[in-house]
Design a protein around this motif. Structure first.
Motif, PDB file in Angstrom:
ATOM      1  N   ILE A 147      34.759  24.021  24.965  1.00 42.61           N
ATOM      2  CA  ILE A 147      35.497  23.036  24.176  1.00 42.61           C
ATOM      3  C   ILE A 147      36.603  23.700  23.362  1.00 42.61           C
ATOM      4  O   ILE A 147      37.300  23.014  22.604  1.00 42.61           O
ATOM      5  N   ALA A 148      36.768  24.993  23.510  1.00 41.43           N
ATOM      6  CA  ALA A 148      37.829  25.700  22.788  1.00 41.43           C
ATOM      7  C   ALA A 148      39.188  25.107  23.135  1.00 41.43           C
ATOM      8  O   ALA A 148      39.522  24.918  24.303  1.00 41.43           O
ATOM      9  N   GLY A 149      39.941  24.765  22.103  1.00 46.53           N
ATOM     10  CA  GLY A 149      41.268  24.205  22.296  1.00 46.53           C
ATOM     11  C   GLY A 149      41.305  22.710  22.506  1.00 46.53           C
ATOM     12  O   GLY A 149      42.386  22.100  22.500  1.00 46.53           O
ATOM     13  N   LYS A 150      40.148  22.094  22.698  1.00 45.87           N
ATOM     14  CA  LYS A 150      40.108  20.646  22.908  1.00 45.87           C
ATOM     15  C   LYS A 150      40.224  19.915  21.571  1.00 45.87           C
ATOM     16  O   LYS A 150      39.805  20.414  20.537  1.00 45.87           O
ATOM     17  N   HIS A 151      40.774  18.716  21.631  1.00 45.36           N
ATOM     18  CA  HIS A 151      40.967  17.903  20.431  1.00 45.36           C
ATOM     19  C   HIS A 151      39.762  16.994  20.238  1.00 45.36           C
ATOM     20  O   HIS A 151      39.446  16.170  21.093  1.00 45.36           O
ATOM     21  N   GLY A 162      35.767  26.362  18.527  1.00 45.26           N
ATOM     22  CA  GLY A 162      37.167  26.490  18.914  1.00 45.26           C
ATOM     23  C   GLY A 162      37.920  25.189  19.095  1.00 45.26           C
ATOM     24  O   GLY A 162      39.091  25.205  19.495  1.00 45.26           O
ATOM     25  N   ALA A 163      37.286  24.056  18.804  1.00 46.44           N
ATOM     26  CA  ALA A 163      37.972  22.773  18.944  1.00 46.44           C
ATOM     27  C   ALA A 163      38.961  22.557  17.804  1.00 46.44           C
ATOM     28  O   ALA A 163      38.798  23.103  16.704  1.00 46.44           O
ATOM     29  N   LYS A 164      39.987  21.755  18.087  1.00 49.57           N
ATOM     30  CA  LYS A 164      40.910  21.282  17.048  1.00 49.57           C
ATOM     31  C   LYS A 164      40.371  19.927  16.609  1.00 49.57           C
ATOM     32  O   LYS A 164      40.323  18.990  17.405  1.00 49.57           O
ATOM     33  N   VAL A 165      39.954  19.825  15.348  1.00 46.71           N
ATOM     34  CA  VAL A 165      39.192  18.655  14.911  1.00 46.71           C
ATOM     35  C   VAL A 165      39.960  17.831  13.884  1.00 46.71           C
ATOM     36  O   VAL A 165      40.262  18.306  12.782  1.00 46.71           O
ATOM     37  N   THR A 166      40.263  16.590  14.255  1.00 45.76           N
ATOM     38  CA  THR A 166      40.821  15.632  13.300  1.00 45.76           C
ATOM     39  C   THR A 166      39.655  14.970  12.581  1.00 45.76           C
ATOM     40  O   THR A 166      38.752  14.414  13.216  1.00 45.76           O
ATOM     41  N   ILE A 167      39.633  15.059  11.254  1.00 50.34           N
ATOM     42  CA  ILE A 167      38.598  14.377  10.468  1.00 50.34           C
ATOM     43  C   ILE A 167      39.239  13.234   9.713  1.00 50.34           C
ATOM     44  O   ILE A 167      40.312  13.371   9.138  1.00 50.34           O
ATOM     45  N   THR A 168      38.600  12.082   9.737  1.00 47.11           N
ATOM     46  CA  THR A 168      39.148  10.913   9.063  1.00 47.11           C
ATOM     47  C   THR A 168      38.148  10.334   8.071  1.00 47.11           C
ATOM     48  O   THR A 168      36.943  10.554   8.160  1.00 47.11           O
ATOM     49  N   GLY A 169      38.689   9.579   7.139  1.00 44.43           N
ATOM     50  CA  GLY A 169      37.902   8.889   6.135  1.00 44.43           C
ATOM     51  C   GLY A 169      38.854   8.090   5.270  1.00 44.43           C
ATOM     52  O   GLY A 169      40.072   8.267   5.350  1.00 44.43           O
ATOM     53  N   ARG A 170      38.313   7.252   4.435  1.00 44.17           N
ATOM     54  CA  ARG A 170      39.182   6.413   3.603  1.00 44.17           C
ATOM     55  C   ARG A 170      39.818   7.181   2.446  1.00 44.17           C
ATOM     56  O   ARG A 170      40.879   6.805   1.966  1.00 44.17           O
ATOM     57  N   ARG A 171      39.168   8.255   1.993  1.00 49.10           N
ATOM     58  CA  ARG A 171      39.671   9.002   0.827  1.00 49.10           C
ATOM     59  C   ARG A 171      40.250  10.341   1.284  1.00 49.10           C
ATOM     60  O   ARG A 171      39.518  11.270   1.585  1.00 49.10           O
ATOM     61  N   ALA A 224      38.789  20.426   4.165  1.00 50.51           N
ATOM     62  CA  ALA A 224      39.574  20.882   5.311  1.00 50.51           C
ATOM     63  C   ALA A 224      39.670  22.400   5.309  1.00 50.51           C
ATOM     64  O   ALA A 224      39.850  23.032   4.283  1.00 50.51           O
ATOM     65  N   SER A 225      39.494  22.981   6.478  1.00 53.44           N
ATOM     66  CA  SER A 225      39.574  24.423   6.644  1.00 53.44           C
ATOM     67  C   SER A 225      40.165  24.698   8.015  1.00 53.44           C
ATOM     68  O   SER A 225      40.637  23.780   8.691  1.00 53.44           O
ATOM     69  N   GLU A 226      40.129  25.933   8.443  1.00 55.83           N
ATOM     70  CA  GLU A 226      40.684  26.282   9.738  1.00 55.83           C
ATOM     71  C   GLU A 226      40.020  25.460  10.839  1.00 55.83           C
ATOM     72  O   GLU A 226      38.798  25.418  10.948  1.00 55.83           O
ATOM     73  N   GLY A 227      40.837  24.782  11.613  1.00 56.01           N
ATOM     74  CA  GLY A 227      40.321  23.962  12.701  1.00 56.01           C
ATOM     75  C   GLY A 227      40.074  22.521  12.326  1.00 56.01           C
ATOM     76  O   GLY A 227      39.832  21.684  13.202  1.00 56.01           O
ATOM     77  N   LEU A 228      40.128  22.178  11.032  1.00 48.25           N
ATOM     78  CA  LEU A 228      39.911  20.801  10.580  1.00 48.25           C
ATOM     79  C   LEU A 228      41.215  20.235  10.027  1.00 48.25           C
ATOM     80  O   LEU A 228      41.843  20.827   9.150  1.00 48.25           O
ATOM     81  N   PHE A 229      41.601  19.055  10.525  1.00 44.02           N
ATOM     82  CA  PHE A 229      42.869  18.432  10.141  1.00 44.02           C
ATOM     83  C   PHE A 229      42.594  17.052   9.550  1.00 44.02           C
ATOM     84  O   PHE A 229      42.170  16.141  10.268  1.00 44.02           O
ATOM     85  N   VAL A 252      42.776  13.137  22.768  1.00 44.07           N
ATOM     86  CA  VAL A 252      41.405  13.258  22.273  1.00 44.07           C
ATOM     87  C   VAL A 252      40.469  13.402  23.470  1.00 44.07           C
ATOM     88  O   VAL A 252      40.475  12.582  24.372  1.00 44.07           O
ATOM     89  N   GLN A 253      39.666  14.470  23.456  1.00 42.35           N
ATOM     90  CA  GLN A 253      38.695  14.647  24.532  1.00 42.35           C
ATOM     91  C   GLN A 253      37.256  14.622  24.025  1.00 42.35           C
ATOM     92  O   GLN A 253      36.322  14.551  24.813  1.00 42.35           O
ATOM     93  N   ILE A 254      37.098  14.670  22.705  1.00 44.11           N
ATOM     94  CA  ILE A 254      35.786  14.489  22.080  1.00 44.11           C
ATOM     95  C   ILE A 254      35.942  13.467  20.968  1.00 44.11           C
ATOM     96  O   ILE A 254      36.683  13.694  20.010  1.00 44.11           O
TER      97      ILE A 254
END
Length: 250
Positions: free
Chosen positions: A3-7, A29-38, A46-51, A77-79
């Motif tokens: 999953i390295a490099g996958k979004h 190694g995934a690129k991870v978009t994290i969402t929430g209302r706040r 947020a840290s390395e790999g978390l957007f 998005v693949q995951i």
């Protein structure tokens, strides 16, 4: 399949189970978009790999725009991890229609919208994983929480139906069904149970401990490990399943 490099796109990714899953995927190694209302909560973790991206899963236009922006920034998005949800109990005779609709909009409509928008880009690729975070309440009734139970049953139904729609493809759909997990939700439920039942906080917490078959709270990292496994090598034949993590048989 690495999953390295996958979004990866994780809703409710600022705390609890969602954050644990996001961090575990990023560690692989995934690129991870994290969402929430706040947004401020997301930015704090947020840290390395978390957007971090602010998004209310109840708002169709907002979900569409946020997923599109994430795809533009980090690729298809693949995951997809549909985790955002409300966990609150209320007896039927005390429940308003507004309460019912808000929980349905968050727990079930929100998952539907998230998956639909993520699948738009995922279907353009050759591999994908969709994981919904249901609950042990999704496989049995939870006393005192008929609305929450209904949403989590619905989430499993959605997951199973999608797995049938994509049977034989390189996309899998699975639900993780935890018991009581050691997250801020448990702390809020401790107060709620205490007030509703007229008992002290320790007794309220014990009710949740007793509900897990091994009589302890589950660590968020245990749920995250299952999510990573569902994305990793050897899981390609696992689809349409409810992975129960509750300390024993239900």
């Amino acid at each position: 399949m690495s999953i390295a490099g996958k979004h990866a796109f994780v809703t409710g990714g600022g705390t609890g189970i969602g954050l644990a899953i996001a961090r575990a995927l990023a560690a692989e190694g995934a690129k991870v978009t994290i969402t929430g209302r706040r947004l401020e909560v997301l930015q704090e973790v947020a840290s390395e790999g978390l957007f971090p991206m602010a998004m209310d899963v109840r708002d169709e236009d907002e979900v569409r725009a946020t997923v599109a922006a994430a795809v533009t920034a980090r690729g298809p998005v693949q995951i997809c991890v549909a985790n955002a949800g409300i966990a609150e109990g209320k007896a039927l005779h005390k429940m308003s229609l507004d309460f019912w609709r808000n929980m349905m909009a968050t727990n079930l409509d929100g998952a539907f919208l998230t998956i639909r928008e993520c699948m738009d880009s995922m279907r353009q690729t050759d591999w994908g994983r969709v994981i919904t975070i249901s609950s042990i309440a999704g496989v049995r009734g939870l006393k005192g929480a008929p609305c929450y139970t209904a949403t989590k049953h619905g989430l499993i139904g959605l997951t199973r139906a999608l797995s049938e729609d994509y049977l034989g493809s390189t996309f899998t759909f699975n639900a993780i069904c935890p018991g009581y997990v050691d997250t801020p939700i448990v702390e809020r439920n401790t107060v709620s149970i205490s007030e509703r039942a007229g008992i002290d906080a320790e007794a309220a917490r014990q009710i949740m401990l007793e509900a897990n078959r091994h009589k302890r709270l589950i660590a968020p990292e245990e749920i995250a490990a299952a999510a990573v496994w569902l994305c990793g090598p050897g899981s390609q034949s696992v689809s349409g399943q409810c992975i129960e993590i509750a300390g024993g048989q239900t």
